[in-house]
Design an enzyme around this catalytic site. Sequence first.
Site, PDB file in Angstrom:
ATOM      1  N   ASN A 112     -14.401  -7.089  35.384  1.00  0.00           N
ATOM      2  CA  ASN A 112     -15.438  -6.122  35.756  1.00  0.00           C
ATOM      3  C   ASN A 112     -16.829  -6.660  35.454  1.00  0.00           C
ATOM      4  O   ASN A 112     -17.764  -6.485  36.250  1.00  0.00           O
ATOM      5  CB  ASN A 112     -15.221  -4.803  35.015  1.00  0.00           C
ATOM      6  CG  ASN A 112     -14.071  -3.993  35.599  1.00  0.00           C
ATOM      7  OD1 ASN A 112     -13.754  -4.108  36.782  1.00  0.00           O
ATOM      8  ND2 ASN A 112     -13.443  -3.177  34.783  1.00  0.00           N
ATOM      9  N   GLU A 148      -6.472  -0.477  33.078  1.00  0.00           N
ATOM     10  CA  GLU A 148      -5.748  -1.649  33.580  1.00  0.00           C
ATOM     11  C   GLU A 148      -4.327  -1.706  33.049  1.00  0.00           C
ATOM     12  O   GLU A 148      -3.679  -2.752  33.134  1.00  0.00           O
ATOM     13  CB  GLU A 148      -6.499  -2.929  33.200  1.00  0.00           C
ATOM     14  CG  GLU A 148      -6.472  -3.285  31.730  1.00  0.00           C
ATOM     15  CD  GLU A 148      -7.510  -2.559  30.877  1.00  0.00           C
ATOM     16  OE1 GLU A 148      -7.739  -2.989  29.731  1.00  0.00           O
ATOM     17  OE2 GLU A 148      -8.091  -1.558  31.358  1.00  0.00           O
TER      18      GLU A 148
END
Length: 250
Positions: A112, A148
Amino acid sequence: MAIVLPYFLAGLLLGCLLVGLAAARVLRRWHQAAADLESQLRSHSFELQIALDELTEANRQLEIQTQIDALSGVYNRAYFDRQLTAELKRSRREQRTVALVLLDIDHFKQINDNHGHLVGDQAIKQVAQLIRQHVKRPADKVFRYGGEEFALILPNTSLAGAVQLAERIRQQLTATCINTADDTLTLSLSAGCYAAIPAKDSDNDEFIAFADKALYRAKAAGRDQVHSYPAPVAAVAVAAAAVTGEINEH
């Protein structure tokens, strides 16, 4: 009087006949009205059944949507909680082992930070798809546990079998390039496995805590590996896989 009587009787008969004809006409109208009403009722009943069927299907689709994680396409956390509770009850009743696997994409925050959240979302989608490809039994289910992290509920599966499945997934992900809109990524994951026949007082928290302990060990040991609770099962299962050159189906 004798002369009038035949006329009176004829008039009486004629009157009865006319009344009968009128009554028959009314009766026919009533029958027709009843038939029309019955036809309308059948039509309305058919339309109502169609509406009920459509409503049932809409409710089914809505229920499915409430179970599915919008990003990954696998089951969501809320459904995970309900499903794990149900599987623990079933496994306790049938005295069969149920396995829980927690899988976490390694260093996902860096994806990210370095590539942006859109790339992170694409990675989650592709990892979810890869995991689903390895979960083939109808009773086995894949969930996005959070962020995640993914979870597998594997009914009637031993701890060694759960470790082997997680190891297959780990190896496949390590060997797979994740294609995004701007880049190609190589990812890895860590996994923690736990399996048991639920005891009378076993609950979701117990299974999650043990699987999470195994996952923490995998991360602490350097990530990109599968651990179990208790710990020795992972080493035995992975070593056996290395010797045979393949991981058998659980």
